[in-house]
Every structure is written in structure tokens, then in C-alpha cells.
Design a protein around this motif. Structure first.
Motif, mmCIF file in Angstrom:
data_model
loop_
_atom_site.group_PDB
_atom_site.id
_atom_site.type_symbol
_atom_site.label_atom_id
_atom_site.label_comp_id
_atom_site.label_asym_id
_atom_site.label_seq_id
_atom_site.Cartn_x
_atom_site.Cartn_y
_atom_site.Cartn_z
ATOM 1 N N THR A 118 0.843 -1.192 0.000
ATOM 2 C CA THR A 118 0.000 0.000 0.000
ATOM 3 C C THR A 118 0.881 1.246 0.000
ATOM 4 O OG1 THR A 118 -1.761 -1.139 1.168
ATOM 5 C CG2 THR A 118 -1.769 1.255 1.287
ATOM 6 N N GLY A 119 0.488 2.229 -0.782
ATOM 7 C CA GLY A 119 1.285 3.436 -0.976
ATOM 8 C C GLY A 119 1.645 3.599 -2.437
ATOM 9 N N ASN A 120 1.640 2.503 -3.165
ATOM 10 C CA ASN A 120 1.740 2.498 -4.620
ATOM 11 C C ASN A 120 0.313 2.340 -5.137
ATOM 12 O OD1 ASN A 120 1.663 0.890 -7.186
ATOM 13 N ND2 ASN A 120 3.879 1.175 -7.110
ATOM 14 N N VAL A 121 -0.153 3.260 -5.972
ATOM 15 C CA VAL A 121 -1.581 3.295 -6.313
ATOM 16 C C VAL A 121 -2.041 2.010 -7.004
ATOM 17 C CG1 VAL A 121 -1.292 4.443 -8.548
ATOM 18 C CG2 VAL A 121 -3.410 4.763 -7.245
ATOM 19 N N PHE A 122 -1.157 1.355 -7.756
ATOM 20 C CA PHE A 122 -1.548 0.081 -8.353
ATOM 21 C C PHE A 122 -1.883 -0.934 -7.263
ATOM 22 C CE2 PHE A 122 -0.334 -4.260 -9.513
ATOM 23 C CZ PHE A 122 -1.228 -4.491 -10.545
ATOM 24 N N HIS A 123 -1.038 -1.024 -6.262
ATOM 25 C CA HIS A 123 -1.284 -1.985 -5.181
ATOM 26 C C HIS A 123 -2.428 -1.546 -4.280
ATOM 27 C CE1 HIS A 123 2.172 -4.415 -6.259
ATOM 28 N NE2 HIS A 123 2.891 -3.312 -6.371
ATOM 29 N N ASP A 124 -2.630 -0.228 -4.153
ATOM 30 C CA ASP A 124 -3.787 0.256 -3.389
ATOM 31 C C ASP A 124 -5.080 -0.337 -3.943
ATOM 32 O OD1 ASP A 124 -2.005 1.776 -1.966
ATOM 33 O OD2 ASP A 124 -2.663 3.701 -2.771
ATOM 34 N N PHE A 125 -5.153 -0.431 -5.268
ATOM 35 C CA PHE A 125 -6.364 -0.974 -5.888
ATOM 36 C C PHE A 125 -6.287 -2.484 -6.071
ATOM 37 C CE2 PHE A 125 -7.107 3.451 -6.782
ATOM 38 C CZ PHE A 125 -8.505 3.556 -6.781
ATOM 39 N N ASN A 126 -5.149 -3.000 -6.501
ATOM 40 C CA ASN A 126 -5.052 -4.424 -6.800
ATOM 41 C C ASN A 126 -5.149 -5.296 -5.559
ATOM 42 O OD1 ASN A 126 -4.489 -6.623 -8.763
ATOM 43 N ND2 ASN A 126 -2.660 -6.890 -7.512
ATOM 44 N N GLU A 127 -4.561 -4.856 -4.460
ATOM 45 C CA GLU A 127 -4.629 -5.636 -3.221
ATOM 46 C C GLU A 127 -5.564 -5.014 -2.189
ATOM 47 O OE1 GLU A 127 -0.416 -5.278 -3.550
ATOM 48 O OE2 GLU A 127 -1.304 -6.051 -5.385
ATOM 49 N N GLY A 128 -6.111 -3.849 -2.510
ATOM 50 C CA GLY A 128 -6.985 -3.168 -1.574
ATOM 51 C C GLY A 128 -8.416 -3.052 -2.046
ATOM 52 N N TRP A 129 -8.697 -2.045 -2.857
ATOM 53 C CA TRP A 129 -10.082 -1.704 -3.163
ATOM 54 C C TRP A 129 -10.799 -2.749 -4.015
ATOM 55 C CZ3 TRP A 129 -11.973 1.510 0.042
ATOM 56 C CH2 TRP A 129 -11.162 2.481 0.615
ATOM 57 N N VAL A 130 -10.114 -3.344 -4.986
ATOM 58 C CA VAL A 130 -10.798 -4.362 -5.798
ATOM 59 C C VAL A 130 -11.107 -5.610 -4.971
ATOM 60 C CG1 VAL A 130 -10.649 -5.837 -7.841
ATOM 61 C CG2 VAL A 130 -9.861 -3.463 -7.961
ATOM 62 N N PRO A 131 -10.143 -6.185 -4.212
ATOM 63 C CA PRO A 131 -10.496 -7.311 -3.340
ATOM 64 C C PRO A 131 -11.548 -6.957 -2.283
ATOM 65 C CG PRO A 131 -8.129 -7.225 -3.659
ATOM 66 C CD PRO A 131 -8.686 -5.957 -4.243
ATOM 67 N N LEU A 132 -11.507 -5.738 -1.758
ATOM 68 C CA LEU A 132 -12.522 -5.322 -0.790
ATOM 69 C C LEU A 132 -13.902 -5.313 -1.437
ATOM 70 C CD1 LEU A 132 -13.019 -4.274 2.115
ATOM 71 C CD2 LEU A 132 -12.674 -1.960 1.232
ATOM 72 N N TYR A 133 -13.967 -4.825 -2.654
ATOM 73 C CA TYR A 133 -15.236 -4.814 -3.404
ATOM 74 C C TYR A 133 -15.755 -6.238 -3.598
ATOM 75 C CZ TYR A 133 -18.431 -3.995 -7.338
ATOM 76 O OH TYR A 133 -19.529 -3.959 -8.161
ATOM 77 N N VAL A 134 -14.879 -7.134 -4.014
ATOM 78 C CA VAL A 134 -15.267 -8.526 -4.253
ATOM 79 C C VAL A 134 -15.748 -9.189 -2.973
ATOM 80 C CG1 VAL A 134 -14.316 -10.802 -4.804
ATOM 81 C CG2 VAL A 134 -13.781 -8.848 -6.270
ATOM 82 N N THR A 135 -15.016 -8.989 -1.888
ATOM 83 C CA THR A 135 -15.338 -9.662 -0.629
ATOM 84 C C THR A 135 -16.644 -9.150 -0.037
ATOM 85 O OG1 THR A 135 -12.958 -9.866 -0.210
ATOM 86 C CG2 THR A 135 -14.430 -10.276 1.640
ATOM 87 N N ILE A 136 -16.838 -7.849 -0.030
ATOM 88 C CA ILE A 136 -18.063 -7.291 0.527
ATOM 89 C C ILE A 136 -19.266 -7.688 -0.317
ATOM 90 C CG2 ILE A 136 -19.322 -5.132 0.916
ATOM 91 C CD1 ILE A 136 -16.745 -3.906 1.911
ATOM 92 N N ASP A 137 -19.129 -7.634 -1.628
ATOM 93 C CA ASP A 137 -20.256 -7.969 -2.501
ATOM 94 C C ASP A 137 -20.715 -9.407 -2.286
ATOM 95 O OD1 ASP A 137 -21.970 -7.232 -4.924
ATOM 96 O OD2 ASP A 137 -20.963 -9.048 -5.619
ATOM 97 N N GLU A 138 -19.783 -10.304 -2.034
ATOM 98 C CA GLU A 138 -20.146 -11.714 -1.883
ATOM 99 C C GLU A 138 -20.694 -12.043 -0.506
ATOM 100 O OE1 GLU A 138 -18.116 -16.152 -2.211
ATOM 101 O OE2 GLU A 138 -17.438 -14.525 -3.517
ATOM 102 N N HIS A 139 -20.206 -11.371 0.530
ATOM 103 C CA HIS A 139 -20.493 -11.824 1.888
ATOM 104 C C HIS A 139 -21.392 -10.896 2.713
ATOM 105 C CE1 HIS A 139 -17.763 -15.250 1.712
ATOM 106 N NE2 HIS A 139 -16.870 -14.469 1.140
ATOM 107 N N PHE A 140 -21.595 -9.665 2.277
ATOM 108 C CA PHE A 140 -22.337 -8.723 3.109
ATOM 109 C C PHE A 140 -23.392 -8.004 2.275
ATOM 110 C CE2 PHE A 140 -18.065 -9.146 4.854
ATOM 111 C CZ PHE A 140 -18.341 -9.575 6.145
ATOM 112 N N ILE A 141 -24.626 -8.084 2.709
ATOM 113 C CA ILE A 141 -25.743 -7.480 1.993
ATOM 114 C C ILE A 141 -25.844 -5.997 2.345
ATOM 115 C CG2 ILE A 141 -28.247 -7.526 1.675
ATOM 116 C CD1 ILE A 141 -28.157 -10.503 2.401
ATOM 117 N N ASP A 142 -26.023 -5.181 1.319
ATOM 118 C CA ASP A 142 -26.267 -3.754 1.508
ATOM 119 C C ASP A 142 -25.174 -3.076 2.334
ATOM 120 O OD1 ASP A 142 -27.647 -1.378 1.157
ATOM 121 O OD2 ASP A 142 -28.833 -1.655 2.978
ATOM 122 N N ARG A 143 -23.903 -3.502 2.148
ATOM 123 C CA ARG A 143 -22.761 -2.873 2.808
ATOM 124 C C ARG A 143 -22.907 -2.852 4.334
ATOM 125 N NH1 ARG A 143 -22.988 2.307 1.851
ATOM 126 N NH2 ARG A 143 -25.089 2.253 0.986
#
Length: 419
Positions: A118-143
Motif C-alpha cells: 500500500t502506498g503504490n496506487v496500483f497496489h492500493d487498488f489491486n490488493e486493496g479496493w478491488v479485493p474489498l469490493y469482491v469480498t463485501i459484494d459476496e459476503h455482506f448485503i447492503d454494505r
């Protein structure tokens, strides 16, 4: 034990002789460790987090002996030891903690790290925001989930402040700053990833599988340019009808040495050009405003090209690829361009366009047919050799690529004029 990727081809799957099954709700802790890039643990019973000891306790009604103890670094890059060494280790146990709940929550928790790369914008999204999006969408309803974050820097919270409300309806818990014990009805520790910059609908269990188009739509909602005025940090386009080109100019490694000539060539082709640089202090909303309003984007391979996420479908993305970086450029940004519905053009620099043209090893690599991933990842000397090169492009040759980009960008301009 982690795989030492410095001694083998990059992204090689570990041998696996265990079987992963869907977690049973009767298990207090169930961990999926079968994946190369991530571990994910389901805590299915009342969960107690003691941030002072980095320990998470889950009630085990069977009082099993000995108690379960699991160590986890909740960052989806476990195949790279360098990243995991920068990620705090958590201890999951079925042993009760010698502490009571200071703060009791009625909603489940998702615990993950903003450490690693984290701190490199590619990794901020590749290991941060995109996996967070995937995990929340699959496991938690309505955020409806509370995010508990370790390795959580203040600058990171500030930089991405607009995004948090699109991932959770609850306040963020920075576990690095907490001393109070927090209790939740259940929790998940870790983030899922589908691969490098991928939201793969075939790997999802929800009723409406998502894609990178959905992720891009989330970014558009979070960074809606109509909500604020521009801060004047970045240049703006003119108001005429020419196709707009956002030209990313790198300031450190992999610089475009003749960027002024390249800009002039783009203007001669017909583009309205806004050349800009990205620093750690550049507001994300301003970057979105500029790139979203463009019809094309060009830049030398590097983390800043992650902002192609801000391009609208149908836009043109031109990646200038330094020598021996083609496989990496394709993996990180080329395939992403296709997933985002972009028109993708690759300008591969030749050896005489690189500052490595007098490097005997680099010249030998160009002349010999070598597997590029092994060349770069085989040792860090090779990695830094190629990552630290600069490029002076052949402007005449580059102009031919710009003409292709211009013709494709005009198509998007014409489509917009029909609305």
C-alpha cells in the motif's frame, strides 16, 4: 511458509494436497488457505478483538482441547514475502480472552490490512479496493459490515476518504489506534482476490455477479465531478470539440525524456492535450475529473496508469512499454483495459529508445529469446535494471500510433454528440 518468488517464475501455484470445503456455520473458525494470493478466515460465532495484542477470540461452545490457534496476515499478496513482512500478523483463537467487551457492535466485521505494498496506487487498488469490493459484494448485503483495518495510515484514510461510504454504512475502525476491546456477532478476516485487477463474475456466488464495469461505476459515484469544484491542481481541457487526451508524465523512473516533443506530436495529430503528473498529494477526485472527461489517455508503463480505471468505456488507452516490460504491462494494465471496455494500443519501445541501449546485459536480453517474467523476477538486480530505465521515443513512429488513437477517440466524440 511463504514461497520465495525470487528463485522461481513469478506467480507459480504452490502444490496443494488439502481440500477446501464451504465453511460450516457450526465451526467457530473456518479458514480457506488454498489460494496462492490470499487466506480467508470465517469467524462464525461471537468475536472479541483485542487490538493491543492483535488477538481475535471466537467462542467455541464445544470447549475443544487444545484450543484452535491460527496465525494470519490479512493481505491478498501472500505469494510475496516482501509484502507480507509489511503486514501485521493476527492471532485467531478459540481461547477466551482475559478482557471484557468495551465496545459491542450489532453488525459483523471485516478485518483486513492496508499494509503490504500500500502506498503504490496500483497496489492500493489491486490488493486493496478491488479485493474489498469482491469480498463485501459476496459476503455482506447492503454494505452492512464494519471495516476493521490494521496497518492503517492516516494518509491512506485521507486519500481515499470518498470511497469508504460506498463500501460500508458504518464508521471505520482503525485498529492500530484502538486500545478498547471490540465485540462483534461474527467476522471475516482477510480479503478475496480474483487475480490481477479482476472482478470475475464466474467466481461469485451472489444473485448478480459483478464485473470491472460495476467497480468503475462505483468509482464514478464516489468521485462524481459535479459534487465539487476543481482544485486547480491539474490542467483542464479547452471547451472546443477536439478529442481530449490525458497525457500522464512520470517524474521519477521510466520518464519520457522527450515528453514535450510527444505532446507536440499529439497536438499536431488533432488532440486537445492535458499533460499532467501524479504525486501522493494529487486529489483522487481531481484525477477522476480530468481522466473521465478525456477521450484518450497515454503514459509510460507504471503505477500511474492504474488511473485508466477512470476512463469511460470506449475511450482509448495507449501504453508506452519500455524494453522487457511487455509481460508486466500486459498483466497489470493491458488486460484491465479490455475488461474496462477500452480501445487499447501498445507502443513497445525499441532498444535504441531506452537508456539501457548501452547496457550489455539488456542488449543481450533483447537479442536472445528469453522468458521475460523469469528475467525480471529471477533477481532484484534485473528488476531494478528494467524498472529504472527511461525512454526517449521515436516521435515519428509514435505519431503513427497517436493517429490511430485519434481516429478511435473521434468515434467516442461522435457517440457522445448523439446523446
Amino acid at each position: 511458509m511463504f514461497v520465495d518468488v525470487s528463485t522461481q517464475t513469478y506467480i507459480q501455484e504452490k502444490p496443494w494436497n488439502k481440500v477446501w470445503e464451504s465453511p460450516e456455520p457450526t465451526w467457530s473458525i473456518a479458514c480457506d488457505t488454498a489460494h496462492f494470493e490470499y487466506d480467508l478466515c470465517y469467524l462464525n460465532r461471537p468475536t472479541v478483538i483485542d487490538p493491543t495484542t492483535s488477538t481475535i477470540s471466537v467462542v467455541d461452545p464445544t470447549n475443544s482441547t487444545p484450543p484452535t490457534v491460527i496465525k494470519i496476515r490479512p493481505y491478498p499478496r501472500k505469494g510475496q514475502p516482501e509484502a507480507m513482512q509489511r503486514t501485521k500478523e493476527l492471532t485467531l483463537t478459540t481461547s477466551p480472552l482475559n478482557t471484557s467487551c468495551t465496545v459491542t457492535h450489532n453488525n459483523p466485521a471485516l478485518i483486513f490490512s492496508a499494509g503490504g505494498f500500500t502506498g503504490n496506487v496500483f497496489h492500493d487498488f489491486n490488493e486493496g479496493w478491488v479485493p474489498l469490493y469482491v469480498t463485501i459484494d459476496e459476503h455482506f448485503i447492503d454494505r452492512d459490515v464494519i471495516l476493521g483495518i490494521i496497518n492503517c495510515s492516516d494518509w491512506w484514510l485521507i486519500k481515499y476518504a470518498e470511497l469508504f461510504s460506498h463500501f460500508t454504512r458504518h464508521p471505520i475502525i482503525n485498529l492500530d489506534r484502538e486500545t478498547a476491546t471490540h465485540c462483534f456477532p461474527s467476522a471475516i478476516v482477510g480479503l478475496k482476490t480474483h487475480g490481477v485487477m479482476i472482478v470475475d463474475p464466474t467466481l461469485q456466488r451472489g444473485p448478480r455477479p459483478k464485473t470491472m464495469f460495476d467497480f468503475r461505476a462505483l468509482l464514478a459515484n464516489a468521485y462524481d465531478p459535479s459534487l465539487t469544484l476543481p482544485s486547480q491542481v491539474l490542467p483542464t481541457f479547452s471547451s472546443d470539440a477536439r478529442p481530449k487526451l490525458a497525457f500522464l508524465n512520470r517524474l521519477d523512473t521510466r520518464k519520457l525524456l522527450n515528453h514535450a516533443d510527444a505532446r507536440q506530436a499529439a497536438e499536431e495529430v488533432g488532440f486537445d492535450v492535458a499533460m499532467f503528473e501524479v504525486t501522493p498529494h494529487t486529489p483522487m477526485r481531481d484525477l477522476f475529473r480530468l481522466i473521465d472527461s478525456s477521450h484518450a489517455m497515454v503514459g509510460v508503463h507504471g503505477a500511474g496508469l492504474t488511473h485508466e480505471l477512470f476512463l469511460r468505456p470506449g475511450s482509448v488507452f495507449v501504453q508506452i512499454v519500455p524494453i522487457n516490460c511487455g509481460w508486466l504491462a500486459d498483466m497489470c494494465y493491458g488486460k484491465l483495459a479490455i475488461r474496462l471496455g477500452l480501445e487499447y494500443i501498445v507502443y513497445e519501445a525499441e532498444i535504441h529508445e531506452s537508456t539501457l541501449q548501452m547496457d550489455d546485459f539488456a542488449m543481450w536480453q533483447v537479442m536472445e529469446s528469453r522468458e521475460p517474467a523469469s528475467t525480471l523476477m529471477g533477481n532484484m538486480t534485473n528488476w531494478y535494471r528494467y524498472m529504472n530505465q527511461d525512454v526517449k521515443i521515436d516521435v515519428v513512429r509514435f505519431k503513427r500510433y497517436l493517429k490511430r488513437a485519434y481516429e478511435k477517440a473521434k468515434v467516442l466524440v461522435q457517440k457522445k454528440s448523439l446523446y
